[in-house]
Scaffold this active site. Structure first.
Site, PDB file in Angstrom:
ATOM      1  N   GLU A  94      37.376  69.377   9.241  1.00  0.00           N
ATOM      2  CA  GLU A  94      38.781  69.399   8.838  1.00  0.00           C
ATOM      3  C   GLU A  94      39.173  68.079   8.206  1.00  0.00           C
ATOM      4  O   GLU A  94      38.645  67.024   8.562  1.00  0.00           O
ATOM      5  CB  GLU A  94      39.650  69.695  10.066  1.00  0.00           C
ATOM      6  CG  GLU A  94      39.398  71.099  10.573  1.00  0.00           C
ATOM      7  CD  GLU A  94      40.133  71.452  11.858  1.00  0.00           C
ATOM      8  OE1 GLU A  94      40.407  72.638  12.048  1.00  0.00           O
ATOM      9  OE2 GLU A  94      40.425  70.561  12.671  1.00  0.00           O
ATOM     10  N   CYS A 107      43.258  61.910   5.623  1.00  0.00           N
ATOM     11  CA  CYS A 107      42.505  61.634   6.843  1.00  0.00           C
ATOM     12  C   CYS A 107      41.249  62.487   6.768  1.00  0.00           C
ATOM     13  O   CYS A 107      41.328  63.712   6.745  1.00  0.00           O
ATOM     14  CB  CYS A 107      43.374  62.000   8.047  1.00  0.00           C
ATOM     15  SG  CYS A 107      42.511  61.877   9.609  1.00  0.00           S
ATOM     16  N   CYS A 114      31.351  65.482  17.151  1.00  0.00           N
ATOM     17  CA  CYS A 114      31.250  64.051  17.453  1.00  0.00           C
ATOM     18  C   CYS A 114      30.333  63.867  18.644  1.00  0.00           C
ATOM     19  O   CYS A 114      30.321  64.683  19.560  1.00  0.00           O
ATOM     20  CB  CYS A 114      32.638  63.483  17.774  1.00  0.00           C
ATOM     21  SG  CYS A 114      32.672  61.678  17.874  1.00  0.00           S
ATOM     22  N   CYS A 118      35.182  60.881  24.190  1.00  0.00           N
ATOM     23  CA  CYS A 118      36.527  60.466  24.584  1.00  0.00           C
ATOM     24  C   CYS A 118      37.244  61.654  25.236  1.00  0.00           C
ATOM     25  O   CYS A 118      37.320  62.736  24.658  1.00  0.00           O
ATOM     26  CB  CYS A 118      37.313  59.977  23.369  1.00  0.00           C
ATOM     27  SG  CYS A 118      36.462  58.662  22.480  1.00  0.00           S
ATOM     28  N   CYS A 121      40.229  63.572  23.405  1.00  0.00           N
ATOM     29  CA  CYS A 121      40.090  63.990  22.004  1.00  0.00           C
ATOM     30  C   CYS A 121      39.487  65.387  21.901  1.00  0.00           C
ATOM     31  O   CYS A 121      38.464  65.681  22.516  1.00  0.00           O
ATOM     32  CB  CYS A 121      39.212  62.987  21.261  1.00  0.00           C
ATOM     33  SG  CYS A 121      38.964  63.422  19.532  1.00  0.00           S
ATOM     34  N   CYS A 339      46.185  63.337  15.082  1.00  0.00           N
ATOM     35  CA  CYS A 339      45.022  62.606  15.608  1.00  0.00           C
ATOM     36  C   CYS A 339      44.465  63.290  16.845  1.00  0.00           C
ATOM     37  O   CYS A 339      45.209  63.608  17.768  1.00  0.00           O
ATOM     38  CB  CYS A 339      45.426  61.206  16.062  1.00  0.00           C
ATOM     39  SG  CYS A 339      45.558  60.029  14.755  1.00  0.00           S
TER      40      CYS A 339
HETATM   41  N1  SAH Z   1      35.851  58.141  16.057  1.00  0.00           N
HETATM   42  C1  SAH Z   1      36.808  57.371  15.349  1.00  0.00           C
HETATM   43  C2  SAH Z   1      37.695  58.168  14.407  1.00  0.00           C
HETATM   44  C3  SAH Z   1      38.225  59.499  14.874  1.00  0.00           C
HETATM   45  S1  SAH Z   1      39.541  59.527  16.049  1.00  0.00           S
HETATM   46  C4  SAH Z   1      37.655  56.583  16.320  1.00  0.00           C
HETATM   47  O1  SAH Z   1      37.491  56.756  17.520  1.00  0.00           O
HETATM   48  O2  SAH Z   1      38.441  55.751  15.894  1.00  0.00           O
HETATM   49  C5  SAH Z   1      40.963  58.971  15.214  1.00  0.00           C
HETATM   50  C6  SAH Z   1      42.002  58.362  16.143  1.00  0.00           C
HETATM   51  O3  SAH Z   1      42.674  59.374  16.918  1.00  0.00           O
HETATM   52  C7  SAH Z   1      41.425  57.390  17.147  1.00  0.00           C
HETATM   53  O4  SAH Z   1      42.230  56.248  17.228  1.00  0.00           O
HETATM   54  C8  SAH Z   1      41.480  58.189  18.431  1.00  0.00           C
HETATM   55  O5  SAH Z   1      41.453  57.377  19.550  1.00  0.00           O
HETATM   56  C9  SAH Z   1      42.762  58.957  18.262  1.00  0.00           C
HETATM   57  N2  SAH Z   1      42.918  60.129  19.120  1.00  0.00           N
HETATM   58  C10 SAH Z   1      41.944  60.934  19.588  1.00  0.00           C
HETATM   59  N3  SAH Z   1      42.480  61.923  20.313  1.00  0.00           N
HETATM   60  C11 SAH Z   1      43.818  61.749  20.290  1.00  0.00           C
HETATM   61  C12 SAH Z   1      44.913  62.478  20.826  1.00  0.00           C
HETATM   62  N4  SAH Z   1      44.745  63.596  21.521  1.00  0.00           N
HETATM   63  N5  SAH Z   1      46.159  62.006  20.587  1.00  0.00           N
HETATM   64  C13 SAH Z   1      46.355  60.894  19.841  1.00  0.00           C
HETATM   65  N6  SAH Z   1      45.356  60.179  19.304  1.00  0.00           N
HETATM   66  C14 SAH Z   1      44.108  60.604  19.525  1.00  0.00           C
END
Ligand code: SAH
Length: 347
Positions: A94, A107, A114, A118, A121, A339
């Site tokens: 996406e 974006c 991945c 996390c 996420c 995000c």
């Molecule tokens: N792997 C990379 C890029 C993808 S995540 C990274 O970790 O930076 C992009 C951003 O979204 C990151 O800052 C991540 O921490 C944030 N993110 C992930 N899940 C989220 C959520 N449920 N709500 C808000 N931000 C989130």
């Protein structure tokens, strides 16, 4: 059995020039085809109208153009657009178009799924299937640029690698894609308008510094206390904050580029004064700013956005310590485009 044709966009410009020479043609033909493939982004050899019919047929016999396809497109009430992008092998990633009054940001994804874990996420729930190729990353940007011109009457102004995947785990391809995006033969965008966001892979941050990259770096920090960070981002056990800190100091010493920390404040996880104090301390290792981002719920309610008082406390304490802080509003939540919400749900 038919031999598998090669993706022509895996060739560099020099390789393409050499190929034409090997076919008894002029090297210059390689430049023409390269331009069709990249700055004009055509999907078929047929569309290369200044190339002779015989040459187009010869290309057709030897190569394929593996183009992405925007499979479904969803538009949010706030103007955000989410593309589900189908790759040549049927996998889907996406990408998102985020328009504001002053900029239009793409974006983009760097991997299918991945490999990091996390807890907050949605993408982490998809296992990592494969890395995206440079052209697949580039194509996402081209698709968003076209949508931006169509819906908002202006070209794309910024790119963030905050879609699916960990860009530094697919470093070479991300770098190649950025080369194409910034080169005059590609989209000619300034690298200063590109942000690569990482959950913090120390070795690769150092490599970026050594490579003297010109784009910006964002680190998804979320906590500056090891136990807390490991509990929400388990790979922190392998890459602890001390290693991250050392890599970031190295990055700043080499590039003189300030670092952005992405940070979500969650109820009961990192919403206490000690969490802010640890963040303030971490921010002093190298010039940085903090983006407090809104949490976008991903179903089961284990994580909840902290209350306004906690966010205000973060903002006040950071500002009192002369650290720039922005509180970022979420966009495109109604279409799961915000995000951490990218999980191929539209299908
Ligand atoms: N792997 C990379 C890029 C993808 S995540 C990274 O970790 O930076 C992009 C951003 O979204 C990151 O800052 C991540 O921490 C944030 N993110 C992930 N899940 C989220 C959520 N449920 N709500 C808000 N931000 C989130």
């Amino acid at each position: 059995m038919e031999t598998k044709k090669k993706d022509i966009r895996a060739l560099t410009k020099d390789q393409l020039r050499d190929f034409f020479v090997s076919q008894g043609d002029k090297a210059f033909r390689g430049n023409q085809v390269y331009e069709w493939l990249w700055s004009k982004s055509v999907h078929t050899f047929e569309d290369m109208t200044n190339i002779s019919k015989e040459t187009r047929q010869m290309l057709e016999d030897n190569f394929v153009i593996n183009h992405i396809q925007v499979d479904t497109l969803q538009r949010s009430s706030d103007g955000t657009v989410k593309n589900a992008v189908k790759l040549h092998d049927g996998l889907v990633v996406e990408s998102v178009l985020i328009p504001t009054s002053t900029r239009t940001t793409a974006c983009v994804s760097s991997q299918v799924g991945c490999s990091l874990d996390c807890k907050f996420c949605a993408t982490a729930r998809l296992k990592r299937m494969r890395n995206l190729n440079p052209d697949e990353i580039y194509d996402q940007v081209v698709a968003i640029d076209r949508e931006s011109r169509l819906y908002n009457d202006r070209p794309l102004s910024n790119i963030v690698f905050m879609g699916m995947g960990e860009p530094l785990m697919n470093y070479n391809n991300v770098l190649k894609a950025i080369d194409k995006i910034t080169s005059p033969e590609g989209l000619g965008m300034s690298p200063k308008r590109i942000v690569v966001s990482t959950s913090g892979v120390p070795k690769m941050i150092k490599k970026m510094a050594d490579d003297e990259v010109k784009f910006k770096l964002a680190v998804s920090l979320h906590s500056a206390i090891d136990e807390v960070r490991t509990s929400i981002m388990p790979f922190n056990a392998t890459f602890p904050l001390s290693d991250l800190r050392e890599a970031l100091e190295y990055w700043y010493a080499k590039t003189k580029n300030r670092i952005t920390y992405e940070y979500v404040v969650w109820k009961g996880i990192n919403d206490k004064r000690k969490d802010v104090d640890a963040l303030v301390k971490f921010c002093k290792f190298a010039p940085s700013k903090v983006n407090l981002i809104e949490y976008n719920p991903i179903d089961d309610g284990e994580f909840q956005q902290a209350n306004t008082e906690a966010i205000d406390m973060y903002q006040n304490v950071l500002e009192a310590n002369n650290i720039t802080v922005t509180v970022r509003r979420s966009r495109g939540k109604d279409i799961d485009a915000a995000c951490g919400q990218l999980a191929n749900k539209s299908k």
